[in-house]
Motif scaffolding. Structure first.
Motif, PDB file in Angstrom:
ATOM      1  N   VAL A 131       0.687  -1.146   0.211  1.00  0.00           N
ATOM      2  CA  VAL A 131       0.016   0.102   0.026  1.00  0.00           C
ATOM      3  C   VAL A 131       1.097   1.200   0.011  1.00  0.00           C
ATOM      4  O   VAL A 131       0.508   2.036  -0.657  1.00  0.00           O
ATOM      5  N   ARG A 132       1.761   1.462   1.173  1.00  0.00           N
ATOM      6  CA  ARG A 132       2.706   2.334   1.133  1.00  0.00           C
ATOM      7  C   ARG A 132       3.622   2.817  -0.344  1.00  0.00           C
ATOM      8  O   ARG A 132       3.657   3.786  -0.643  1.00  0.00           O
ATOM      9  N   HIS A 133       3.943   1.710  -1.125  1.00  0.00           N
ATOM     10  CA  HIS A 133       4.737   1.818  -2.076  1.00  0.00           C
ATOM     11  C   HIS A 133       3.955   2.015  -3.520  1.00  0.00           C
ATOM     12  O   HIS A 133       4.362   2.639  -4.332  1.00  0.00           O
ATOM     13  N   LYS A 134       2.631   1.134  -3.490  1.00  0.00           N
ATOM     14  CA  LYS A 134       2.093   1.237  -4.795  1.00  0.00           C
ATOM     15  C   LYS A 134       0.731   1.809  -5.038  1.00  0.00           C
ATOM     16  O   LYS A 134       0.242   2.149  -5.933  1.00  0.00           O
ATOM     17  N   ALA A 135      -0.091   1.908  -3.778  1.00  0.00           N
ATOM     18  CA  ALA A 135      -1.499   2.079  -3.838  1.00  0.00           C
ATOM     19  C   ALA A 135      -1.625   3.639  -4.275  1.00  0.00           C
ATOM     20  O   ALA A 135      -0.842   4.487  -3.872  1.00  0.00           O
ATOM     21  N   ASP A 136      -2.590   3.806  -5.225  1.00  0.00           N
ATOM     22  CA  ASP A 136      -2.994   4.959  -5.680  1.00  0.00           C
ATOM     23  C   ASP A 136      -4.611   5.191  -5.537  1.00  0.00           C
ATOM     24  O   ASP A 136      -4.749   6.680  -5.286  1.00  0.00           O
ATOM     25  N   VAL A 137      -5.290   4.529  -5.159  1.00  0.00           N
ATOM     26  CA  VAL A 137      -6.597   4.651  -4.704  1.00  0.00           C
ATOM     27  C   VAL A 137      -6.839   3.923  -3.414  1.00  0.00           C
ATOM     28  O   VAL A 137      -6.905   2.595  -3.396  1.00  0.00           O
ATOM     29  N   ILE A 138      -7.169   4.535  -2.367  1.00  0.00           N
ATOM     30  CA  ILE A 138      -7.440   4.069  -0.954  1.00  0.00           C
ATOM     31  C   ILE A 138      -8.844   4.242  -0.368  1.00  0.00           C
ATOM     32  O   ILE A 138      -9.277   5.586  -0.398  1.00  0.00           O
ATOM     33  N   VAL A 139      -9.392   3.219  -0.208  1.00  0.00           N
ATOM     34  CA  VAL A 139     -10.889   3.360   0.300  1.00  0.00           C
ATOM     35  C   VAL A 139     -10.997   2.819   1.752  1.00  0.00           C
ATOM     36  O   VAL A 139     -10.675   1.725   2.003  1.00  0.00           O
ATOM     37  N   TYR A 140     -11.480   3.940   2.606  1.00  0.00           N
ATOM     38  CA  TYR A 140     -11.622   3.475   4.101  1.00  0.00           C
ATOM     39  C   TYR A 140     -12.994   3.078   4.117  1.00  0.00           C
ATOM     40  O   TYR A 140     -13.953   4.229   4.296  1.00  0.00           O
ATOM     41  N   TRP A 141     -13.515   2.020   4.193  1.00  0.00           N
ATOM     42  CA  TRP A 141     -14.830   1.839   4.146  1.00  0.00           C
ATOM     43  C   TRP A 141     -15.485   1.201   5.842  1.00  0.00           C
ATOM     44  O   TRP A 141     -15.076   0.162   6.223  1.00  0.00           O
ATOM     45  N   GLY A 142     -15.884   2.076   6.175  1.00  0.00           N
ATOM     46  CA  GLY A 142     -16.708   1.791   7.786  1.00  0.00           C
ATOM     47  C   GLY A 142     -15.371   1.939   8.611  1.00  0.00           C
ATOM     48  O   GLY A 142     -15.539   1.279   9.806  1.00  0.00           O
ATOM     49  N   ALA A 143     -14.651   2.633   8.328  1.00  0.00           N
ATOM     50  CA  ALA A 143     -13.052   2.792   9.128  1.00  0.00           C
ATOM     51  C   ALA A 143     -12.942   4.180   9.362  1.00  0.00           C
ATOM     52  O   ALA A 143     -13.014   4.992   8.620  1.00  0.00           O
ATOM     53  N   ASP A 144     -12.168   4.391  10.660  1.00  0.00           N
ATOM     54  CA  ASP A 144     -11.562   5.634  11.032  1.00  0.00           C
ATOM     55  C   ASP A 144     -10.566   5.606  11.661  1.00  0.00           C
ATOM     56  O   ASP A 144      -9.959   5.742  12.989  1.00  0.00           O
ATOM     57  N   PRO A 145      -9.363   5.280  10.520  1.00  0.00           N
ATOM     58  CA  PRO A 145      -8.037   5.259  11.309  1.00  0.00           C
ATOM     59  C   PRO A 145      -7.530   6.412  11.918  1.00  0.00           C
ATOM     60  O   PRO A 145      -6.205   6.169  12.497  1.00  0.00           O
ATOM     61  N   ALA A 146      -7.752   7.518  11.600  1.00  0.00           N
ATOM     62  CA  ALA A 146      -7.446   8.683  12.211  1.00  0.00           C
ATOM     63  C   ALA A 146      -7.571   8.718  13.687  1.00  0.00           C
ATOM     64  O   ALA A 146      -6.632   8.998  14.504  1.00  0.00           O
ATOM     65  N   ASN A 147      -8.454   7.748  14.329  1.00  0.00           N
ATOM     66  CA  ASN A 147      -8.634   7.473  15.576  1.00  0.00           C
ATOM     67  C   ASN A 147      -8.337   6.009  16.020  1.00  0.00           C
ATOM     68  O   ASN A 147      -7.674   5.958  17.184  1.00  0.00           O
ATOM     69  N   SER A 148      -8.710   5.222  15.152  1.00  0.00           N
ATOM     70  CA  SER A 148      -8.512   3.726  15.670  1.00  0.00           C
ATOM     71  C   SER A 148      -6.994   3.340  15.493  1.00  0.00           C
ATOM     72  O   SER A 148      -6.530   2.646  16.414  1.00  0.00           O
ATOM     73  N   HIS A 149      -6.320   3.637  14.676  1.00  0.00           N
ATOM     74  CA  HIS A 149      -5.005   3.571  14.146  1.00  0.00           C
ATOM     75  C   HIS A 149      -4.290   4.811  13.705  1.00  0.00           C
ATOM     76  O   HIS A 149      -4.125   5.163  12.685  1.00  0.00           O
ATOM     77  N   PRO A 150      -3.793   5.536  14.756  1.00  0.00           N
ATOM     78  CA  PRO A 150      -3.670   7.033  14.313  1.00  0.00           C
ATOM     79  C   PRO A 150      -2.145   7.040  13.583  1.00  0.00           C
ATOM     80  O   PRO A 150      -2.171   8.160  12.691  1.00  0.00           O
ATOM     81  N   ARG A 151      -1.518   6.281  13.328  1.00  0.00           N
ATOM     82  CA  ARG A 151      -0.053   6.244  12.273  1.00  0.00           C
ATOM     83  C   ARG A 151      -0.563   5.676  10.900  1.00  0.00           C
ATOM     84  O   ARG A 151       0.347   5.666  10.166  1.00  0.00           O
ATOM     85  N   HIS A 152      -1.804   5.038  11.044  1.00  0.00           N
ATOM     86  CA  HIS A 152      -2.068   4.369   9.656  1.00  0.00           C
ATOM     87  C   HIS A 152      -1.957   5.100   8.428  1.00  0.00           C
ATOM     88  O   HIS A 152      -0.984   4.815   7.286  1.00  0.00           O
TER      89      HIS A 152
END
Length: 415
Positions: A131-152
C-alpha cells in the motif's frame, strides 16, 4: 536514548520504528509512537498481582489452582489471545485440545469474517508495504484510522511517499471514505472524498457500485446522487493499485459476505483491488492464522477428542449466553469491559482465571489472577500484523514476570 528500534504492540499496525528512553530500568520516553502506542509502551498503571480467591499467592500456587480449575471443568473455555504473543496462542490451542475445551477470540464478534475470507482465498489482499509503495486509490470503508490507528494514514496508506508514489498524497493518491458519518478520516479525505451512506446501507451501495462499474445506471432505495456514484466507479476503474480498508462499520453492516465478494470480483475484472481488515488488537490476526493452521477454522472451536467442532454455538458470546461452559481462562482480553453485561455476567458465576500484565475488570472478578510480562516491552516473541505479515518483537526492559508463553507452558505442564 537506546539506539535500537522497537515494535509497538499498541495496535495491529505493529509499527517497527519506535525509539525509547530508559530510566531506572523502565521505559521513560517513547518517540515516534502515536498517543495510543505511547500509553501502551509506558506500561500498566495498575499491574496485575498474583491472587487466588482474593488473596495474595505465589506463582506456583496460582498455576496449580488454574490447572485444577481447567482439569475439573467439563466444558472449559479459553478466550482472548488478541493481546498475546503467537507462541502463547499456540500453547493455548494445545491446552484447549488437551482439556477438550472451547477456544475463541475477539474476532468472533469483530473482524473474523474478513480474515477468514482472506485465509480461505476468497478475498484478494496485499501488505501494508504494498500500500505504502504502490497504492493510488485508497478506500476507508466503515473505518476511521485517524482515531483507531493514528499512524495508519501517515505511515502506510495516504500520506507516505512510496517507491511508485513519489509525489505522495498531493498528486499520487486518492483517498475515499465510505461511512455513515463524517469521521475525522472523512475530514482528511475531503468533501469530495466522503460518500455518506445510511446505517446498514452498505449492501445497497456495494450493489449500486457493481452496476456503475458495469456501465449501468446505479439504483439505491435511499436518495444518493447517481452522478457521484458513477464518478466513484470511474475513479475505482482507473486505479492501478487499489485497496479497501474494511472497518467494523462494514463488518457489522454485512449479514453475509456475498455482496462484498461481488464487488471485489467486479473491481478486479476492471481494475486491481485488494482488501485489508482493520484489525484492532496487535495479534488478533496471529491467533486467527495459528488456529486456522491447526484446525482449518479461525475461531469458535470446540475440541472433542479427535474431533474438531466449529460453529456460532462455540463462540464466546453464545457459550456465555447459553451458559454451556463451566470454567474460563481469559488471556490478553477483558471481556467484562468489551462485551455486553447481559452476556458476561455469567463469567462471575463460574471459576475464572485471568492472565494479563495489567489489572482489568475481568481480573477483579477472577478466582485466579496470574500476571505476565507485557509483550513487546517486558518480553519478546512474534506477532502478526493486520495484513498477515509476521513481525518479530524484542524485549526492551528486564522483568521478573514470566512471559505469557511461559505462563501457558507451566499451566499445560501442570494439567
Amino acid at each position: 536514548m537506546d539506539n535500537d528500534h522497537y515494535v509497538c504492540t499498541g495496535c495491529a499496525l505493529l509499527c517497527d520504528d519506535i525509539d525509547v528512553g530508559l530510566e531506572d530500568g523502565k521505559v521513560a520516553k517513547v518517540h515516534t509512537a502515536c498517543r495510543k502506542g505511547f500509553a501502551f509502551m509506558k506500561g500498566c498503571s495498575n499491574p496485575l498481582g498474583c491472587m487466588v480467591n482474593g488473596k495474595r499467592a505465589d506463582m506456583d500456587s496460582a498455576i496449580r489452582e488454574a490447572a485444577d480449575i481447567l482439569r475439573s471443568a467439563e466444558r472449559p473455555l479459553i478466550f482472548g489471545h488478541a493481546n498475546s504473543s503467537s507462541a502463547a496462542q499456540k500453547k493455548a490451542i494445545g491446552i484447549a485440545r488437551k482439556i477438550n475445551g472451547y477456544i475463541d477470540d475477539t474476532s468472533s464478534f469483530c473482524q473474523g469474517p474478513m480474515v477468514e475470507a482472506i485465509l480461505e482465498g476468497k478475498l484478494k489482499t496485499c501488505t501494508l508495504d504494498d500500500v505504502r509503495h504502490k497504492a493510488d486509490v485508497i478506500v476507508y470503508w466503515g473505518a476511521d484510522p485517524a482515531n483507531s490507528h493514528p499512524r495508519h494514514m501517515s505511515r502506510y496508506s495516504y500520506f507516505p511517499r512510496g517507491k511508485e508514489r513519489q509525489r505522495g498524497w498531493e498528486e499520487d493518491r486518492t483517498a475515499i471514505c465510505i461511512d455513515v458519518r463524517k469521521s475525522d478520516t472523512a475530514e482528511i479525505c475531503g468533501e469530495n472524498g466522503l460518500y455518506q451512506i445510511p446505517v446498514k446501507g452498505d449492501v445497497e451501495f456495494m450493489d449500486a457500485l457493481v452496476s456503475a462499474l458495469s456501465g449501468k445506471i446505479p439504483k439505491t432505495s435511499y436518495d444518493f446522487d447517481k452522478k457521484r456514484l458513477l464518478e466513484l466507479a470511474n475513479i475505482l476503474k482507473k486505479a492501478k493499485f487499489g485497496v479497501i480498508f474494511a472497518g467494523l462499520g462494514m463488518v457489522y453492516a454485512l449479514d453475509d459476505r456475498e455482496p462484498l465478494y461481488r464487488l471485489m470480483d467486479k473491481l478486479n475484472s476492471v481494475s486491481n483491488f485488494h482488501l485489508i481488515p482493520m484489525a484492532g488488537h496487535y495479534n488478533m490476526r496471529g491467533f486467527n492464522q495459528n488456529l486456522f493452521e491447526e484446525t482449518g477454522y479461525i475461531n469458535r472451536v470446540k475440541f472433542s477428542g479427535a474431533e474438531i467442532l466449529h460453529g456460532p454455538e462455540y463462540s464466546v458470546v453464545e457459550a456465555l449466553r447459553q451458559k454451556t461452559v463451566d470454567a474460563a481462562l481469559v488471556i490478553g482480553a477483558d471481556p467484562l469491559t468489551s462485551l455486553p453485561r447481559s452476556v458476561v455476567r455469567y463469567l462471575e458465576e463460574i471459576p475464572l482465571i485471568a492472565i494479563d500484565p495489567c489489572q482489568t475488570l475481568t481480573s477483579v472478578k477472577a478466582k485466579v489472577t496470574i500476571p505476565c510480562a507485557l509483550v513487546g516491552v517486558e518480553s519478546g516473541g512474534t506477532a502478526v500484523r493486520m495484513d498477515g505479515v509476521e513481525i518479530g518483537l524484542k524485549q526492551i526492559v528486564e522483568t521478573d514476570r514470566l512471559s505469557d508463553e511461559e505462563v501457558m507452558t507451566r499451566i499445560s505442564e501442570a494439567l
